[in-house]
Scaffold this motif. Structure first.
Motif, PDB file in Angstrom:
ATOM      1  N   VAL A  52       0.897  -1.257  -0.022  1.00 25.09           N
ATOM      2  CA  VAL A  52       0.037  -0.025  -0.136  1.00 25.09           C
ATOM      3  C   VAL A  52       0.775   1.224   0.048  1.00 25.09           C
ATOM      4  O   VAL A  52       1.510   1.246   0.905  1.00 25.09           O
ATOM      5  CB  VAL A  52      -0.928   0.217   1.109  1.00 25.09           C
ATOM      6  N   ALA A  53       0.611   1.928  -1.066  1.00 20.62           N
ATOM      7  CA  ALA A  53       1.496   3.272  -1.158  1.00 20.62           C
ATOM      8  C   ALA A  53       0.881   4.333  -0.553  1.00 20.62           C
ATOM      9  O   ALA A  53      -0.310   4.663  -0.409  1.00 20.62           O
ATOM     10  CB  ALA A  53       1.930   3.585  -2.745  1.00 20.62           C
ATOM     11  N   GLN A  54       1.299   5.558  -0.436  1.00 22.94           N
ATOM     12  CA  GLN A  54       1.044   6.738  -0.114  1.00 22.94           C
ATOM     13  C   GLN A  54       0.872   7.788  -1.257  1.00 22.94           C
ATOM     14  O   GLN A  54       1.805   7.854  -2.028  1.00 22.94           O
ATOM     15  CB  GLN A  54       1.697   7.535   0.909  1.00 22.94           C
ATOM     16  N   ALA A  55      -0.184   8.508  -1.066  1.00 25.62           N
ATOM     17  CA  ALA A  55      -0.278   9.626  -2.132  1.00 25.62           C
ATOM     18  C   ALA A  55      -0.270  11.077  -1.776  1.00 25.62           C
ATOM     19  O   ALA A  55      -0.550  11.151  -0.703  1.00 25.62           O
ATOM     20  CB  ALA A  55      -1.593   9.323  -3.154  1.00 25.62           C
ATOM     21  N   ALA A  56      -0.074  12.027  -2.685  1.00 20.31           N
ATOM     22  CA  ALA A  56      -0.285  13.355  -2.434  1.00 20.31           C
ATOM     23  C   ALA A  56      -1.708  13.704  -2.281  1.00 20.31           C
ATOM     24  O   ALA A  56      -2.792  13.016  -2.953  1.00 20.31           O
ATOM     25  CB  ALA A  56       0.342  14.021  -3.469  1.00 20.31           C
ATOM     26  N   ALA A  57      -2.068  14.991  -1.807  1.00 20.65           N
ATOM     27  CA  ALA A  57      -3.366  15.399  -1.628  1.00 20.65           C
ATOM     28  C   ALA A  57      -3.759  15.917  -2.948  1.00 20.65           C
ATOM     29  O   ALA A  57      -2.838  16.103  -3.854  1.00 20.65           O
ATOM     30  CB  ALA A  57      -3.354  16.561  -0.552  1.00 20.65           C
ATOM     31  N   GLY A  58      -5.011  15.922  -3.188  1.00 14.13           N
ATOM     32  CA  GLY A  58      -5.458  16.436  -4.481  1.00 14.13           C
ATOM     33  C   GLY A  58      -7.119  15.993  -4.465  1.00 14.13           C
ATOM     34  O   GLY A  58      -7.886  16.059  -3.566  1.00 14.13           O
ATOM     35  N   PRO A  59      -7.438  15.722  -5.703  1.00 13.52           N
ATOM     36  CA  PRO A  59      -9.124  15.243  -5.874  1.00 13.52           C
ATOM     37  C   PRO A  59      -9.400  14.185  -4.983  1.00 13.52           C
ATOM     38  O   PRO A  59      -8.373  13.367  -4.586  1.00 13.52           O
ATOM     39  CB  PRO A  59      -9.235  14.804  -7.300  1.00 13.52           C
ATOM     40  N   CYS A  60     -10.712  13.946  -4.388  1.00 13.61           N
ATOM     41  CA  CYS A  60     -11.058  12.970  -3.517  1.00 13.61           C
ATOM     42  C   CYS A  60     -11.028  11.564  -4.341  1.00 13.61           C
ATOM     43  O   CYS A  60     -11.462  11.468  -5.546  1.00 13.61           O
ATOM     44  CB  CYS A  60     -12.270  13.187  -3.139  1.00 13.61           C
ATOM     45  N   ILE A  61     -10.568  10.296  -3.741  1.00 13.61           N
ATOM     46  CA  ILE A  61     -10.408   9.264  -4.393  1.00 13.61           C
ATOM     47  C   ILE A  61     -11.769   8.461  -4.162  1.00 13.61           C
ATOM     48  O   ILE A  61     -12.604   8.421  -3.448  1.00 13.61           O
ATOM     49  CB  ILE A  61      -9.475   8.455  -3.514  1.00 13.61           C
ATOM     50  N   GLY A  62     -12.512   8.205  -5.751  1.00 16.17           N
ATOM     51  CA  GLY A  62     -13.663   7.444  -5.857  1.00 16.17           C
ATOM     52  C   GLY A  62     -14.813   8.801  -5.669  1.00 16.17           C
ATOM     53  O   GLY A  62     -15.988   8.284  -5.453  1.00 16.17           O
ATOM     54  N   ALA A  63     -14.546  10.010  -5.844  1.00 18.59           N
ATOM     55  CA  ALA A  63     -15.595  10.994  -5.672  1.00 18.59           C
ATOM     56  C   ALA A  63     -16.677  10.796  -6.949  1.00 18.59           C
ATOM     57  O   ALA A  63     -16.081  10.840  -7.916  1.00 18.59           O
ATOM     58  CB  ALA A  63     -15.173  12.426  -5.491  1.00 18.59           C
ATOM     59  N   PRO A  64     -17.969  11.092  -6.510  1.00 22.88           N
ATOM     60  CA  PRO A  64     -18.585  11.148  -7.565  1.00 22.88           C
ATOM     61  C   PRO A  64     -18.312  12.624  -8.283  1.00 22.88           C
ATOM     62  O   PRO A  64     -17.787  13.511  -7.908  1.00 22.88           O
ATOM     63  CB  PRO A  64     -20.011  11.417  -7.047  1.00 22.88           C
ATOM     64  N   ALA A  65     -18.808  12.608  -9.859  1.00 28.45           N
ATOM     65  CA  ALA A  65     -18.517  13.901 -10.600  1.00 28.45           C
ATOM     66  C   ALA A  65     -18.773  15.089 -10.065  1.00 28.45           C
ATOM     67  O   ALA A  65     -18.355  16.054 -10.349  1.00 28.45           O
ATOM     68  CB  ALA A  65     -18.943  13.428 -11.908  1.00 28.45           C
ATOM     69  N   ALA A  66     -20.069  15.097  -9.080  1.00 26.53           N
ATOM     70  CA  ALA A  66     -20.393  16.272  -8.641  1.00 26.53           C
ATOM     71  C   ALA A  66     -19.627  17.078  -7.802  1.00 26.53           C
ATOM     72  O   ALA A  66     -19.629  18.107  -7.408  1.00 26.53           O
ATOM     73  CB  ALA A  66     -21.740  16.107  -8.071  1.00 26.53           C
ATOM     74  N   ASP A  67     -18.796  16.069  -7.148  1.00 24.04           N
ATOM     75  CA  ASP A  67     -17.534  16.551  -6.170  1.00 24.04           C
ATOM     76  C   ASP A  67     -16.420  16.859  -6.812  1.00 24.04           C
ATOM     77  O   ASP A  67     -15.565  15.742  -6.600  1.00 24.04           O
ATOM     78  CB  ASP A  67     -17.783  16.262  -4.735  1.00 24.04           C
ATOM     79  N   GLY A  68     -15.885  17.750  -7.261  1.00 22.26           N
ATOM     80  CA  GLY A  68     -14.684  17.711  -8.129  1.00 22.26           C
ATOM     81  C   GLY A  68     -13.735  18.834  -7.181  1.00 22.26           C
ATOM     82  O   GLY A  68     -12.627  19.148  -7.935  1.00 22.26           O
ATOM     83  N   THR A  69     -13.930  18.902  -5.912  1.00 15.76           N
ATOM     84  CA  THR A  69     -13.049  19.684  -5.102  1.00 15.76           C
ATOM     85  C   THR A  69     -11.623  19.079  -5.075  1.00 15.76           C
ATOM     86  O   THR A  69     -11.248  17.799  -5.107  1.00 15.76           O
ATOM     87  CB  THR A  69     -13.691  19.871  -3.570  1.00 15.76           C
ATOM     88  N   THR A  70     -10.662  19.895  -5.139  1.00 15.08           N
ATOM     89  CA  THR A  70      -9.324  19.527  -4.746  1.00 15.08           C
ATOM     90  C   THR A  70      -9.112  19.879  -3.201  1.00 15.08           C
ATOM     91  O   THR A  70      -9.208  20.942  -2.891  1.00 15.08           O
ATOM     92  CB  THR A  70      -8.397  20.468  -5.569  1.00 15.08           C
ATOM     93  N   TYR A  71      -8.701  18.748  -2.509  1.00 14.03           N
ATOM     94  CA  TYR A  71      -8.769  18.916  -1.139  1.00 14.03           C
ATOM     95  C   TYR A  71      -7.114  19.068  -0.508  1.00 14.03           C
ATOM     96  O   TYR A  71      -6.106  18.604  -1.504  1.00 14.03           O
ATOM     97  CB  TYR A  71      -9.096  17.578  -0.350  1.00 14.03           C
TER      98      TYR A  71
END
Length: 339
Positions: free
Chosen positions: A25-44
Motif C-alpha cells: 500500500v503506497a501513500q499519495a499526495a493530496a488532491g482530488p477525492c479518491i472515488g468521488a462522484p463527478a459532482a464533487d470535483g473539489t481539490t482537497y
C-alpha cells in the motif's frame, strides 16, 4: 498523509487489527477525492476518500415483499479526511444523500463531533425538495425536511465547522446521521462514523470507543446493523498484489438485533437491472469473523482487477422477525489498484 494511529483502550480483541497500512500500500499526495462522484470535483488540501454509508430496509427472500417491509435504501456518502491531520480553519465536508426506492420523506443530516468526554451536534442541514445543492438548508415551514423521491434521487449538503469546536486535540470522531421518517411511523437512519487527527491547541485526549470507520443502518425496533473497516487508515495510494484489509460485519453491540448475514463484494451495482453482485468475496450466514465484533481479514487479489479505482462493498444484515423485514448496514470504500 496519514501520520498516526489511534490507541484502542479496552478493546483487546480489536487491537491486533488496528495496524498501519499493509505491504503493497503506497501513500499519495493530496488532491482530488479518491472515488468521488463527478459532482464533487473539489481539490482537497489533504487526501480524502469518498466513503458511502447505506441503510437498507428490504425483506429477505422468505419474507413478504410489500409497502411495509420494503423501504429501499438511503445512501449517505462523503469525501472524508479519514485519519488525516487538520490543524487550522474549518472542517468542511460535502455530504451526498441518495434515496433509492424509498417512500419516506427525508428530514435532515446532522454532523456530530465525538471526543473522549463529549458528544455534540455541531450542525444540522435539512433535506429540502427545492434547495440548491452544496448548501445547508434550514427546515421547511413544518420544522422538518421535505425531500421525497420516486426511483433514485440525490441531494448534496455542505457542512463546515471550525476545528475549535472540538474540546480536545488528537484522534477525534466525526459522525454523520441521516434521518428518513417512513410511512406508518417508523424511521430509517444512515450513520457514518470516522476519525480525524485534530490539532487545535486544546488538551490532547484521543477518542477510544470503537475508533474505526463504520457505516450503520438503523431502523425502528431493529436498531443498528453495521459494517466496519478495522485496518485503519484507508490506503491513500494504490494497492497491489494481495491486499488483506481487516473488516467487521456484525450487529451493533448495544442491544440491537443479531447479525443474520454478511456479504463482501467488489464493484457491485444493486441498482442495475438485472442486479450486478460484482466480484463476491464473502456471502454467508452470521457475522464475518470469529471475534465478538465480527472482525477478520478479507483477502483481495488485486491482480485479478483492472488498474484504477474500485469499490469494496461491505454489508451486514440483521433480520427483524417482528416487523417482517431485514435491516442492513452498508459501508463502501474506494481503493486504487496499480499492478
Amino acid at each position: 498523509m496519514k501520520r498516526f494511529l489511534a490507541p484502542v483502550v479496552g478493546l483487546a480483541l480489536i487491537c491486533g487489527f488496528m495496524s498501519a497500512l499493509s505491504p503493497g500500500v503506497a501513500q499519495a499526495a493530496a488532491g482530488p477525492c479518491i472515488g468521488a462522484p463527478a459532482a464533487d470535483g473539489t481539490t482537497y488540501t489533504e487526501t480524502r476518500q469518498f466513503v458511502d454509508s447505506q441503510a437498507w430496509w428490504v425483506p429477505d427472500t422468505d419474507q413478504a415483499n410489500n409497502s411495509t417491509t420494503n423501504h429501499g435504501h438511503v445512501h449517505m456518502g462523503a469525501c472524508i479526511p479519514e485519519r488525516e491531520t487538520i490543524s487550522s480553519g474549518n472542517l468542511t465536508v460535502h455530504v451526498r444523500v441518495v434515496l433509492h426506492d424509498n417512500p419516506g420523506k427525508a428530514n435532515y443530516v446532522s454532523m456530530v463531533f465525538k471526543t473522549s468526554d463529549t458528544e455534540t451536534t455541531v450542525q444540522k442541514c435539512y433535506l429540502r425538495a427545492t434547495a440548491a445543492n452544496f448548501s445547508c438548508p434550514g427546515p421547511s415551514s413544518t420544522g422538518k425536511g421535505d425531500f421525497v423521491c420516486t426511483g433514485t434521487c440525490e441531494r448534496w449538503l455542505t457542512f463546515s465547522r471550525p476545528i475549535s469546536s472540538f474540546n480536545h486535540s488528537g484522534t477525534q470522531e466525526v459522525r454523520f446521521r441521516g434521518f428518513v421518517p417512513e410511512p406508518g411511523g417508523n424511521e430509517m437512519r444512515a450513520n457514518l462514523n470516522w476519525q480525524v487527527n485534530i490539532q487545535n491547541g486544546a488538551s490532547a485526549s484521543n477518542v477510544s470507543r470503537y475508533p474505526f470507520l463504520r457505516g450503520k443502518g438503523w431502523y425502528t425496533n431493529a436498531q443498528y446493523c453495521e459494517a466496519s473497516v478495522r485496518a485503519v487508515p484507508l490506503p491513500d495510494g494504490p494497492v497491489s498484489g494481495i491486499w488483506t484489509p481487516v473488516v467487521g460485519l456484525s450487529t451493533h453491540p448495544d442491544g440491537s438485533l443479531p447479525t443474520t448475514h454478511s456479504f463482501v463484494s467488489i464493484d457491485p451495482d444493486f441498482h442495475a437491472v438485472p442486479t450486478n453482485a460484482g466480484t463476491v468475496l464473502w456471502d454467508a450466514a452470521g457475522p464475518h469473523g470469529p471475534d465478538p465484533f465480527g472482525a477478520a481479514p478479507i483477502s483481495i487479489d488485486t491482480r485479478t482487477l483492472t488498474n484504477g479505482v474500485h469499490k469494496l462493498h461491505l454489508r451486514t444484515s440483521c433480520r427483524d422477525n417482528k416487523l417482517g423485514s431485514t435491516n442492513s448496514g452498508v459501508t463502501v470504500i474506494p481503493f486504487t489498484v496499480a499492478n
